[in-house]
Design an enzyme around this catalytic site. Structure first.
Site, PDB file in Angstrom:
ATOM      1  CB  SER A  55      -0.956  -0.032   1.189  1.00 15.57           C
ATOM      2  OG  SER A  55      -1.973   0.908   1.044  1.00 15.57           O
ATOM      3  CG  HIS A  57      -5.797  -2.297   0.260  1.00 13.19           C
ATOM      4  ND1 HIS A  57      -5.060  -1.932  -0.856  1.00 13.19           N
ATOM      5  CD2 HIS A  57      -5.178  -1.702   1.318  1.00 13.19           C
ATOM      6  CE1 HIS A  57      -4.063  -1.142  -0.488  1.00 13.19           C
ATOM      7  NE2 HIS A  57      -4.115  -0.984   0.819  1.00 13.19           N
TER       8      HIS A  57
END
Length: 697
Positions: A557, A672
């Site tokens: 991320s 994610h």
């Protein structure tokens, strides 16, 4: 001598190299997430990378290790109390998507408690033909009978919200007019059993922000169509999000509306008697709790008032009635020191509990008020060398759970008596690797600007400091997120036991030393996080723990952005890079999915003077012809609707177009988090370690 020569040689090559200039982004077609052409490209990349990485002769062993760890029935079933039960969400080889289950507190304390299944996600998905991923259960307090269940297709952030009855363990029948919200990035919160705050995509093109989150908050009554819900707040589309929610002082509700202007600033309102009243608190402050008539906030910058100045990182309080009357009377609750900052703050029936980080080590302190209204503190008796996580703190009790862990100590769960501070062990994970053969050391290194930056090294007790040790350096460095010592059986079994060294970096941008540590690497100062990371890498080499040839790095991320910047800034310094669900195209990041919400962290690339500093590190724009890069392993997920998979896709396509050797794997599910179940997670974890072994040995 090798350490000195290699950077000089590569630095010369980098100086001579010229960036690739292009008027158009010729790989923009990869932004079409599920388009036929991009998906064909993804499948071809997956096949090549999987074949290469899985050729590692120990790959099957790594998968078996990882799956055993993830499915281990000795795992602690972390639970939180709702009403008369404690609830837990559990995955294993039988329940790959998981079951939501419950038991009594008395039964939970037993070695093998009897669980009652409340909701079976695998069975639900099979019955409905949808690959549901559980995203949470929000129950109406204090009755705790009706709940809002969030379900996502394949793990995306966007979820369907359904009303669930805990007493019958079923979704509420249509005859009872349940609350239901179609798939979207919604915000739904209980006001009472027949009323909710709701923000979602109302289909009008105006109800979502540029970041893809709700901008409108409505009050929705049971039995009425969602289309007839009453609008109580209409935020700006350029803001990050707006939401309505309720917080409690014991059982007294306070209805709040928050408009997040940026990721770090917000306006807050009380909604009462059909009116909104603005709260006079700093826009960059965080609301932490509502306790005995006082609202507690954490200051992200210094607060100057007529009665005094409160320092950055302090927690202050003010009576709610004074705040609503626009006459706040702030007083200090706790304040940080030179090395100690607030990690967590929780409110129980009669005490406030603060978890402190002192040089990235945890300490838990109870605060109660005496007859004079003065705060009295007492430290809970936990060892100071690990990480404490406090959870299941309820407003009707002073007892709660604490999890203690360190790099070499598996998690132990304690039930803490809030009155006596006695901590009774409830459950403990067994050792899952030979931890007694390793040790942890904390080091500090000076970054380029002289700032002391801490990092932890986990290594064999008999390590030879000859620079030959395969070393994995992990960091995040953003969004005020602290990375703390924690036990990882997969790291232990698949890396440490294989001869590796594990390093956790606490670089600026994180929250390890409070708001200032985070703010030091914001926007135009982003390079300071990268410099901290490079200083740690160089210090590992200087200590002869490793060399560039044996040094690998990993992050996801925002940490994926860090990885991209790391290998484009200093390709000479690393020989392996694991770049997971990353941001990489910083010119277009604010136009992709939730990217606009992060401009408070990185800046706005559409503003020329801000793009000038973003452009200095944007990995997609800093690839250079003629430079030897390490073979990077990129991973992402098709169903990631937070960080667009095109970041990784486009970076890989551009690198291949430049003749740079690269590996890429995109999991079709997972959101994610990168994986939707334990089997997928084990496969992906094993690919990472197999790649590292191939590169660093």
């Amino acid at each position: 001598m090798l350490k000195r020569i290699i950077p000089l040689c590569v630095a010369s090559a980098m100086t001579m190299a010229t960036p690739i200039q292009a008027e158009e982004d010729k790989f923009i077609w990869l932004e079409d997430v599920e388009g036929a052409k991009p998906m064909a490209w993804v499948k071809q990349q997956n096949e090549v990378s999987a074949t290469h990485i899985k050729s590692y002769k120990g790959f099957d062993t790594l998968v078996a290790n990882s799956l055993d760890i993830l499915n281990n029935k000795a795992r602690i079933p972390y639970a939180s109390r709702t009403g008369d039960y404690v609830y837990n969400f559990w995955k294993d080889e039988t329940h790959t998507r998981g079951i939501y289950r419950r038991t009594t507190l008395e039964e939970y304390a037993k070695a093998e408690p009897k669980w009652e299944t409340v909701l079976d996600i695998d069975a639900l998905g099979k019955a409905e033909g949808v690959n549901w991923v559980y995203k949470g259960m929000n129950c109406q307090y204090p009755q705790n009978e009706r709940c809002l269940v969030s379900l996502s297709r394949g793990g995306a952030d966007a979820a369907e919200v359904r009303e669930f009855d805990l007493t019958t363990k079923t979704f509420v029948d249509k005859t009872q007019q349940p609350f239901f919200v179609s798939e979207a990035k919604s915000r739904v919160s209980w006001i009472d059993k027949d009323t909710v705050f709701v923000g979602t995509d109302f289909g009008d093109g105006q109800s979502m922000t540029d970041s893809g989150y709700p901008s409108i908050v409505k009050l929705w009554k049971r039995g009425t169509p969602l289309s007839e819900a009453k609008t109580v707040f209409n935020g700006d589309k350029t803001s990050v999000a707006s939401s309505g929610y309720v917080i409690f002082d014991d059982k007294t509700p306070l209805n709040l509306i928050t408009e997040s202007l940026t990721f770090y600033t917000a306006k807050h309102y009380v909604y009462q008697n059909d009116k909104l009243v603005s709260l006079a608190i700093p826009e960059d402050a965080d609301i932490k709790g509502y306790f005995k008539g006082q609202l507690y906030i954490e200051l992200k910058s210094e607060l100057v008032t007529a009665k005094g100045t409160f320092k950055q990182g302090a927690v202050v309080s003010t009576p709610v009635d004074k705040l609503i009357a626009q006459k706040p009377e702030f007083s200090e609750f706790v304040s940080p020191t030179a090395t100690s900052f607030i990690s967590q703050i929780n409110f129980s029936q009669s005490a406030i509990w603060v978890t402190w980080l002192d040089d990235v080590k945890s300490k838990l302190v109870r605060y109660t008020q005496n007859d004079k209204g003065e705060w009295v503190s007492k430290t809970a008796p936990f060892e100071a060398n690990g990480t404490l996580s406090v959870f299941d703190v309820q407003r009707d009790s002073d007892d709660f759970f604490v999890d203690y862990t360190s790099f070499l100590e598996p998690s132990t769960l304690y039930r803490v008596n809030g009155a006596t501070l006695n901590a009774e062990k409830v459950k403990g994970m067994p050792q899952q690797f030979a931890a007694d053969k390793f040790e942890t050391k904390q080091y500090f290194v000076k970054s380029k600007d002289g700032t002391k930056v801490p990092y932890f090294v986990v290594m064999a007790k008999d390590i030879k400091l000859d620079g030959s040790n395969p070393t994995l350096l992990y960091a995040y460095g953003g969004f005020e997120v602290s990375r703390l010592p924690a036990y990882s059986a997969t790291v232990g079994k698949n890396w440490l036991e294989q001869g590796g060294v594990y390093v956790l970096a606490n670089i600026r941008g994180g929250g390890e030393y409070g708001p200032a540590w985070h703010q030091a690497a914001l926007k135009q100062n982003r390079h300071k996080a990268f410099e901290d990371f490079e200083a740690i890498a160089e210090d590992l080499i200087a200590r002869k723990i490793t060399t560039s040839q044996h040094l690998g790095i990993q992050g996801g991320s925002n940490g994926g952005l860090l990885m991209g910047a790391a290998f484009t800034r200093r390709p000479d310094l690393y020989n392996a890079v694991v770049c997971q669900v990353p941001l990489l195209d910083m010119k277009r990041y604010n136009k992709l999915l939730a990217g606009a919400s992060w401009m408070g962290e990185y800046g706005n690339p559409d503003i020329e003077n801000e793009w000038q500093y973003i452009n200095t590190y944007s990995p997609y724009h800093n690839l250079k012809q003629g430079v030897k890069y390490p073979k990077v392993f990129f991973t992402t997920s098709t169903r990631d609707d937070r960080v667009h998979p095109a970041h990784a896709r486009k970076m890989v396509a551009k690198m291949e177009d430049m003749g740079i050797d690269v590996l890429y794997y995109e999991n079709i599910e997972g959101g994610h988090a990168g994986a939707a179940d334990n089997t997928q997670a084990a496969e992906l974890i094993s690919m990472v370690y197999a790649y590292l072994m191939q590169q660093l040995r």
